[in-house]
Design a protein around this motif. Structure first.
Motif, PDB file in Angstrom:
ATOM      1  N   VAL A  92      -6.691   9.564   4.432  1.00  0.00           N
ATOM      2  CA  VAL A  92      -5.836   8.429   4.069  1.00  0.00           C
ATOM      3  C   VAL A  92      -4.955   8.925   2.922  1.00  0.00           C
ATOM      4  O   VAL A  92      -5.477   9.297   1.859  1.00  0.00           O
ATOM      5  CB  VAL A  92      -6.670   7.222   3.593  1.00  0.00           C
ATOM      6  N   CYS A  93      -3.647   8.991   3.138  1.00  0.00           N
ATOM      7  CA  CYS A  93      -2.745   9.567   2.121  1.00  0.00           C
ATOM      8  C   CYS A  93      -1.733   8.509   1.686  1.00  0.00           C
ATOM      9  O   CYS A  93      -1.121   7.846   2.534  1.00  0.00           O
ATOM     10  CB  CYS A  93      -1.997  10.766   2.685  1.00  0.00           C
ATOM     11  N   CYS A  94      -1.546   8.372   0.388  1.00  0.00           N
ATOM     12  CA  CYS A  94      -0.616   7.356  -0.092  1.00  0.00           C
ATOM     13  C   CYS A  94       0.028   7.795  -1.399  1.00  0.00           C
ATOM     14  O   CYS A  94      -0.423   8.751  -2.033  1.00  0.00           O
ATOM     15  CB  CYS A  94      -1.334   6.023  -0.281  1.00  0.00           C
ATOM     16  N   LYS A  95       1.105   7.099  -1.773  1.00  0.00           N
ATOM     17  CA  LYS A  95       1.729   7.398  -3.070  1.00  0.00           C
ATOM     18  C   LYS A  95       2.017   6.101  -3.807  1.00  0.00           C
ATOM     19  O   LYS A  95       2.177   5.042  -3.192  1.00  0.00           O
ATOM     20  CB  LYS A  95       2.995   8.227  -2.914  1.00  0.00           C
ATOM     21  N   LEU A  96       2.097   6.223  -5.114  1.00  0.00           N
ATOM     22  CA  LEU A  96       2.379   5.076  -5.972  1.00  0.00           C
ATOM     23  C   LEU A  96       3.581   5.452  -6.822  1.00  0.00           C
ATOM     24  O   LEU A  96       3.538   6.428  -7.573  1.00  0.00           O
ATOM     25  CB  LEU A  96       1.150   4.817  -6.843  1.00  0.00           C
ATOM     26  N   GLN A  97       4.665   4.704  -6.645  1.00  0.00           N
ATOM     27  CA  GLN A  97       5.921   5.035  -7.318  1.00  0.00           C
ATOM     28  C   GLN A  97       6.482   3.771  -7.954  1.00  0.00           C
ATOM     29  O   GLN A  97       6.483   2.722  -7.323  1.00  0.00           O
ATOM     30  CB  GLN A  97       6.899   5.573  -6.259  1.00  0.00           C
ATOM     31  N   MET A  98       6.971   3.885  -9.191  1.00  0.00           N
ATOM     32  CA  MET A  98       7.515   2.720  -9.884  1.00  0.00           C
ATOM     33  C   MET A  98       8.946   2.433  -9.393  1.00  0.00           C
ATOM     34  O   MET A  98       9.824   3.287  -9.541  1.00  0.00           O
ATOM     35  CB  MET A  98       7.576   2.982 -11.403  1.00  0.00           C
ATOM     36  N   LEU A  99       9.179   1.265  -8.835  1.00  0.00           N
ATOM     37  CA  LEU A  99      10.508   0.950  -8.298  1.00  0.00           C
ATOM     38  C   LEU A  99      11.526   0.757  -9.403  1.00  0.00           C
ATOM     39  O   LEU A  99      12.692   1.104  -9.264  1.00  0.00           O
ATOM     40  CB  LEU A  99      10.432  -0.318  -7.443  1.00  0.00           C
ATOM     41  N   ASN A 100      11.098   0.184 -10.538  1.00  0.00           N
ATOM     42  CA  ASN A 100      12.064  -0.099 -11.615  1.00  0.00           C
ATOM     43  C   ASN A 100      12.042   0.968 -12.709  1.00  0.00           C
ATOM     44  O   ASN A 100      12.626   0.780 -13.758  1.00  0.00           O
ATOM     45  CB  ASN A 100      11.830  -1.501 -12.192  1.00  0.00           C
ATOM     46  N   ARG A 101      11.361   2.103 -12.445  1.00  0.00           N
ATOM     47  CA  ARG A 101      11.400   3.262 -13.361  1.00  0.00           C
ATOM     48  C   ARG A 101      11.568   4.508 -12.496  1.00  0.00           C
ATOM     49  O   ARG A 101      10.615   5.226 -12.214  1.00  0.00           O
ATOM     50  CB  ARG A 101      10.108   3.350 -14.174  1.00  0.00           C
ATOM     51  N   PRO A 102      12.802   4.769 -12.059  1.00  0.00           N
ATOM     52  CA  PRO A 102      13.016   5.805 -11.042  1.00  0.00           C
ATOM     53  C   PRO A 102      12.620   7.220 -11.462  1.00  0.00           C
ATOM     54  O   PRO A 102      12.394   8.060 -10.608  1.00  0.00           O
ATOM     55  CB  PRO A 102      14.517   5.715 -10.730  1.00  0.00           C
ATOM     56  N   LEU A 103      12.528   7.480 -12.768  1.00  0.00           N
ATOM     57  CA  LEU A 103      12.148   8.832 -13.194  1.00  0.00           C
ATOM     58  C   LEU A 103      10.669   8.946 -13.580  1.00  0.00           C
ATOM     59  O   LEU A 103      10.204   9.993 -14.018  1.00  0.00           O
ATOM     60  CB  LEU A 103      13.009   9.284 -14.378  1.00  0.00           C
ATOM     61  N   ALA A 104       9.937   7.833 -13.418  1.00  0.00           N
ATOM     62  CA  ALA A 104       8.514   7.860 -13.777  1.00  0.00           C
ATOM     63  C   ALA A 104       7.756   8.788 -12.823  1.00  0.00           C
ATOM     64  O   ALA A 104       8.138   8.946 -11.659  1.00  0.00           O
ATOM     65  CB  ALA A 104       7.938   6.447 -13.695  1.00  0.00           C
ATOM     66  N   PRO A 105       6.664   9.394 -13.316  1.00  0.00           N
ATOM     67  CA  PRO A 105       5.875  10.257 -12.436  1.00  0.00           C
ATOM     68  C   PRO A 105       5.355   9.488 -11.219  1.00  0.00           C
ATOM     69  O   PRO A 105       5.107   8.285 -11.310  1.00  0.00           O
ATOM     70  CB  PRO A 105       4.701  10.705 -13.311  1.00  0.00           C
ATOM     71  N   VAL A 106       5.226  10.214 -10.136  1.00  0.00           N
ATOM     72  CA  VAL A 106       4.742   9.625  -8.886  1.00  0.00           C
ATOM     73  C   VAL A 106       3.290  10.056  -8.691  1.00  0.00           C
ATOM     74  O   VAL A 106       2.945  11.219  -8.904  1.00  0.00           O
ATOM     75  CB  VAL A 106       5.614  10.116  -7.699  1.00  0.00           C
ATOM     76  N   LEU A 107       2.453   9.091  -8.318  1.00  0.00           N
ATOM     77  CA  LEU A 107       1.047   9.410  -8.057  1.00  0.00           C
ATOM     78  C   LEU A 107       0.853   9.562  -6.561  1.00  0.00           C
ATOM     79  O   LEU A 107       1.322   8.709  -5.784  1.00  0.00           O
ATOM     80  CB  LEU A 107       0.165   8.269  -8.557  1.00  0.00           C
ATOM     81  N   VAL A 108       0.181  10.637  -6.164  1.00  0.00           N
ATOM     82  CA  VAL A 108      -0.123  10.843  -4.747  1.00  0.00           C
ATOM     83  C   VAL A 108      -1.633  11.013  -4.619  1.00  0.00           C
ATOM     84  O   VAL A 108      -2.245  11.765  -5.378  1.00  0.00           O
ATOM     85  CB  VAL A 108       0.614  12.095  -4.196  1.00  0.00           C
ATOM     86  N   PHE A 109      -2.211  10.272  -3.690  1.00  0.00           N
ATOM     87  CA  PHE A 109      -3.662  10.345  -3.461  1.00  0.00           C
ATOM     88  C   PHE A 109      -3.927  10.678  -1.997  1.00  0.00           C
ATOM     89  O   PHE A 109      -3.355  10.052  -1.108  1.00  0.00           O
ATOM     90  CB  PHE A 109      -4.326   8.995  -3.793  1.00  0.00           C
ATOM     91  N   MET A 110      -4.775  11.662  -1.781  1.00  0.00           N
ATOM     92  CA  MET A 110      -5.169  12.031  -0.412  1.00  0.00           C
ATOM     93  C   MET A 110      -6.687  11.893  -0.337  1.00  0.00           C
ATOM     94  O   MET A 110      -7.425  12.701  -0.907  1.00  0.00           O
ATOM     95  CB  MET A 110      -4.742  13.468  -0.117  1.00  0.00           C
ATOM     96  N   PHE A 111      -7.141  10.838   0.318  1.00  0.00           N
ATOM     97  CA  PHE A 111      -8.578  10.553   0.433  1.00  0.00           C
ATOM     98  C   PHE A 111      -9.088  11.158   1.738  1.00  0.00           C
ATOM     99  O   PHE A 111      -8.543  10.870   2.810  1.00  0.00           O
ATOM    100  CB  PHE A 111      -8.833   9.042   0.481  1.00  0.00           C
ATOM    101  N   LYS A 112     -10.134  11.968   1.637  1.00  0.00           N
ATOM    102  CA  LYS A 112     -10.728  12.530   2.857  1.00  0.00           C
ATOM    103  C   LYS A 112     -11.810  11.560   3.347  1.00  0.00           C
ATOM    104  O   LYS A 112     -12.722  11.216   2.586  1.00  0.00           O
ATOM    105  CB  LYS A 112     -11.332  13.898   2.555  1.00  0.00           C
ATOM    106  N   ARG A 113     -11.691  11.129   4.585  1.00  0.00           N
ATOM    107  CA  ARG A 113     -12.629  10.128   5.100  1.00  0.00           C
ATOM    108  C   ARG A 113     -14.040  10.702   5.197  1.00  0.00           C
ATOM    109  O   ARG A 113     -14.219  11.891   5.442  1.00  0.00           O
ATOM    110  CB  ARG A 113     -12.212   9.680   6.506  1.00  0.00           C
ATOM    111  N   GLU A 114     -15.032   9.805   5.068  1.00  0.00           N
ATOM    112  CA  GLU A 114     -16.428  10.176   5.311  1.00  0.00           C
ATOM    113  C   GLU A 114     -16.557  10.531   6.792  1.00  0.00           C
ATOM    114  O   GLU A 114     -15.885   9.933   7.624  1.00  0.00           O
ATOM    115  CB  GLU A 114     -17.356   8.981   5.031  1.00  0.00           C
TER     116      GLU A 114
END
Ligand code: SAM
Length: 199
Positions: free
Chosen positions: A176-198
């Motif tokens: 399960v792969c996803c990212k978290l990005q601030m819409l109103n802070r375009p230069l803020a760091p982006v978080l990316v998470f890749m969860f390996k399923r059980e």
């Protein structure tokens, strides 16, 4: 309260806490000044007896390894510090230091350059993708690859593209792969998470 946190790293730590268990082995692929290493050690440590898992922390800069070691000396007792193993090496070679048959719960990357350090020593897309492949191969089911990706410096956006392409290519049956990005802070760091399923 996830979004009240000012720093991307603090948000990442909240996610780590949901995944890491006492006694786990985790990898800090970019230990820098050691703040993430310390946070990880607390998460793998059982407060009741001080025992617990271990953190393998690496950085390509000797200065960073010294800085992390110094932070650990100031904060931890000698037994606790022994559960952190420091490696002055490129994270693309992390498979070489993980003992055979070990289960790695998390590999965390905080990309970019060392705050307060030499800004020309910076993570690079080509080695970052090799390190992601290595992380994929050492990670246990139920584990997490976590990335904080900075996009405000030259090369940052390209590195984010490489990270996103890697996450997008992982099979949906296992990840399960996803990212978290601030819409109103375009230069803020982006978080990316890749969860390996059980399994
Ligand atoms: N997590 C750190 C902390 O809590 O202080 C901050 C990490 S800093 C943003 C990024 C680090 O990645 C720098 O210390 C840099 O030396 C390191 N780095 C750059 N290229 C690397 C590589 N190929 N392998 C391992 N570390 C690398």
């Amino acid at each position: 309260y996830l979004f009240g946190r000012k720093k991307a790293t603090e948000v990442a730590h909240v996610v780590w806490e949901q995944v890491i268990q006492k006694g786990d082995m985790v990898i800090d692929a970019t230990c820098g000044n050691g703040n993430d290493t310390l946070a990880m050690l607390k998460m793998v440590t059982d407060d009741s007896d001080g025992c617990g898992g271990c953190v393998y922390a690496m950085d390509i800069q000797k200065d960073a390894i010294e800085s992390t070691s110094c932070l650990l000396d100031q904060t931890l007792g000698s037994e606790e510090k022994e559960r952190v193993k420091l490696f002055n090496m490129c994270h693309s070679k992390m498979e070489e230091i993980v003992p055979e048959n070990s289960s790695v719960r998390m590999v965390a990357f905080n990309l970019g350059y060392l705050p307060g350090g030499n800004k020309s020593i910076i993570t690079a897309s080509n080695t970052t993708v090799l390190a992601l492949k290595a992380a994929e191969s050492v990670l246990m089911p139920g584990g997490l690859i976590s990335l904080v990706v900075y996009i405000g410096h030259p090369g940052g956006r390209e590195e984010l593209e490489v990270v996103e392409a890697f996450g997008s290519s992982l099979p949906v049956s296992d990840w399960v792969c996803c990212k978290l990005q601030m819409l109103n802070r375009p230069l803020a760091p982006v978080l990316v998470f890749m969860f390996k399923r059980e399994k």
